[in-house]
Design a protein around this motif. Structure first.
Motif, mmCIF file in Angstrom:
data_model
loop_
_atom_site.group_PDB
_atom_site.id
_atom_site.type_symbol
_atom_site.label_atom_id
_atom_site.label_comp_id
_atom_site.label_asym_id
_atom_site.label_seq_id
_atom_site.Cartn_x
_atom_site.Cartn_y
_atom_site.Cartn_z
ATOM 1 N N UNK A 84 39.357 79.142 115.031
ATOM 2 C CA UNK A 84 38.865 77.957 116.032
ATOM 3 C C UNK A 84 39.647 76.741 115.664
ATOM 4 N N UNK A 85 39.475 75.562 116.726
ATOM 5 C CA UNK A 85 40.026 74.309 116.370
ATOM 6 C C UNK A 85 39.393 73.696 115.415
ATOM 7 N N UNK A 86 40.296 72.874 114.615
ATOM 8 C CA UNK A 86 39.885 72.304 113.438
ATOM 9 C C UNK A 86 40.745 71.137 113.113
ATOM 10 N N UNK B 187 44.773 71.244 111.689
ATOM 11 C CA UNK B 187 45.620 70.750 112.882
ATOM 12 C C UNK B 187 46.538 69.758 112.638
ATOM 13 N N UNK B 188 45.990 68.862 111.819
ATOM 14 C CA UNK B 188 46.499 67.682 111.332
ATOM 15 C C UNK B 188 47.964 68.031 110.236
ATOM 16 N N UNK C 230 46.167 74.140 117.451
ATOM 17 C CA UNK C 230 45.670 75.725 117.495
ATOM 18 C C UNK C 230 45.420 75.771 119.158
ATOM 19 N N UNK C 231 45.412 76.943 119.589
ATOM 20 C CA UNK C 231 44.621 77.087 120.979
ATOM 21 C C UNK C 231 43.071 76.878 120.790
ATOM 22 N N UNK C 232 42.486 77.532 119.831
ATOM 23 C CA UNK C 232 41.149 77.610 119.620
ATOM 24 C C UNK C 232 40.645 78.765 120.591
ATOM 25 N N UNK C 233 39.263 79.054 120.340
ATOM 26 C CA UNK C 233 38.726 80.144 121.057
ATOM 27 C C UNK C 233 38.506 80.162 122.611
ATOM 28 N N UNK C 234 38.443 79.153 122.981
ATOM 29 C CA UNK C 234 38.034 79.041 124.488
ATOM 30 C C UNK C 234 39.258 78.985 125.117
ATOM 31 N N UNK C 235 40.538 78.115 124.791
ATOM 32 C CA UNK C 235 41.729 78.235 125.382
ATOM 33 C C UNK C 235 42.451 79.494 125.356
ATOM 34 N N UNK C 236 42.286 80.210 124.131
ATOM 35 C CA UNK C 236 43.086 81.218 123.998
ATOM 36 C C UNK C 236 42.525 82.523 124.833
ATOM 37 N N UNK C 237 41.187 82.275 124.998
ATOM 38 C CA UNK C 237 40.732 83.662 126.070
ATOM 39 C C UNK C 237 41.310 83.148 127.287
#
Ligand code: GLY
Ligand code: MN
Ligand code: MN
Length: 440
Positions: free
Chosen positions: A83-85, A89-90, A95-102
């Motif tokens: 997930x995004x974090x 990420x710093x 990261x893509x994260x869940x929604x974007x990756x989908x």
């Protein structure tokens, strides 16, 4: 770098896979991330199967592909990822994260990787088998086994045993063996960058330098050309070091009068080159070096001339071995009947390795070399190396002195085409061309 969209080609590959497979779920984990002490990450390279079927490059991810007749293309794709974090990420990048990756990777479903163990049993419970590579990550193997036992217990007293596990090396490997137009473009690019690097090394190597300095030059040109990394540990082997097949310490000083064997290739967008040239550290080959070199070159050129669709892959190695045996007899290194030497494997003292291997997203790429006991027949789109060599160790007192400490390998990357083949590596290999470069 975060992409807005990815090529349609990954979806097409998944479709192509399920046009042949109707049973079983593919469980494809990301590569394992490695760290030095104190959380310093080492270079991460995605599991080629996961990348090939999704284009997704993040660690801690897991791709599941399973047949689903209710879907238009006959399969469902599920990605587990991080997930995004903001804090992570710093340190390590976006990261893509869940929604974007989908959305970007065209998945039917996407979940947090921390939910994998909880969700996997119900995802695979209706399957007849799973495709999963055992032995790459022991901790994950244990998790998967526990999940399979859970799935078995979910089936209650139905009598269903453990789900069968099949290695995806046939289903995915046989697809990866035949390169698409897009893959050929990338392999050509890897070949061109790596060829340029070899030519620069051939022009600029000087006696007295250290092997690692030539390695630095060649790897500079890989990166300068756009390669992310060398495809494998570069072998830069002066003199007798060349008789060690995967020599890699590259710490010795180069001595005038000896040969330098360089086996190095770059990785361009996951696709590899694998090229070897052997040239004099000084300006000219000695008589003994020249004789061994010409023998290897003859075998290599004859093998390349054989390549066309329909010939058995194994016939290339057989031909190389027989040419080299004949040459070894001519040089006085072996004696006797060629077929007898071949059957007795007496030539393995001087030619102990195969004549090549498939090449692609792995240097020793996937794909089966034989099928039901018979050698694979060549098909357009196959890419492999042709790399005969001869190695006469300096402590071989049976060999004439002029050949001792001489190791020669000549390796090119070959694409099988409709009517023959095309070379993906272009580095001078005729003695006159090489000596002329060494004299510039
Ligand atoms: N560079 C490794 C090989 O030629 O197989
Ligand atoms: Mn090779
Ligand atoms: Mn090689």
């Amino acid at each position: 770098m975060i992409k807005d969209s990815i090529s349609r080609m990954y979806v097409d590959r998944r479709k192509a896979l399920f046009s042949k497979i109707s049973d079983g779920a593919f469980l494809i984990p990301s590569a394992v991330e490695h760290f030095r002490a104190s959380s310093v990450p080492l270079d991460f390279r995605q599991n080629p199967n996961l990348y090939y079927l999704s284009g997704f490059e993040e660690p801690e991810s897991f791709l599941i592909l399973l047949p689903d007749s209710t879907k238009k293309d006959g399969y469902e794709s599920i990605l587990f990822c991080r997930p995004r974090n903001a804090t992570a990420e710093l340190w390590d990048g976006e990261r893509y994260g869940i929604e974007r990756a989908k959305k970007i990777f065209g998945m039917d479903q996407c979940f947090d990787i921390s939910e994998l163990a909880e969700r996997l049993p119900s995802i695979i419970k209706a399957q007849s088998k799973i495709y999963y590579t055992l032995g790459l990550d022991e901790a994950l193997d244990r998790k998967i086994t526990t999940i399979l036992l859970q799935v078995q217990s979910m089936s209650g007293r139905s009598g269903q045993g453990l789900l069968q596990i099949e290695d995806p090396k046939v289903a995915i490997g046989e697809m990866r063996l035949i390169k698409s137009e897009e893959e050929i473009v990338l392999l050509k690019k890897a070949g061109a960058i790596s060829s340029h690097a070899h030519i620069e090394a051939m022009k600029n190597t000087k006696p007295g330098q250290y092997e690692y300095q030539v390695q630095a030059l060649i790897e500079y040109h890989f990166k300068d050309g756009g390669c992310r990394r060398p495809a494998y540990n570069s072998i830069v082997a002066g003199g007798n070091n060349a008789t060690c097949l995967h020599y890699g310490s590259n710490r010795d000083q180069l001595v005038d009068g000896q040969l330098l064997l360089i086996d190095a290739g770059g990785e361009f967008e996951y696709y590899h080159a694998d090229i070897t040239r052997t040239f004099p550290i000084g300006k000219k080959y000695t008589q003994g070096q020249r004789e061994v070199y010409e023998a290897v070159l003859k075998a290599q050129k004859e093998c390349i001339a054989m390549i066309k669709p329909g010939i058995p892959y194994a016939s290339i190695h057989e031909h190389a071995s027989k040419v080299l045996i004949e040459e070894l007899c001519r040089l006085g290194l072996l004696s006797g009947d060629i077929d007898h030497i071949y059957d007795q494997k007496a030539h393995l003292t001087y030619y102990p390795h195969g004549t090549g291997h498939f090449l692609g997203m792995d240097t020793h790429d996937v794909g089966l070399y034989s099928h039901e006991g018979s050698s694979k027949l060549l098909e357009p789109g196959m890419v492999f190396t042709i790399e005969p060599g001869l190695y006469i160790r300096e402590d071989n007192t049976d060999a004439p002195e002029k050949y001792r400490g001489v190791g020669v390998r000549i390796e090119d990357d070959i694409l099988v085409t409709k009517n023959g083949c095309e070379l993906l590596s272009q580095v001078p290999k005729e003695i006159e061309e090489i000596e002329s470069l060494r004299n510039q």
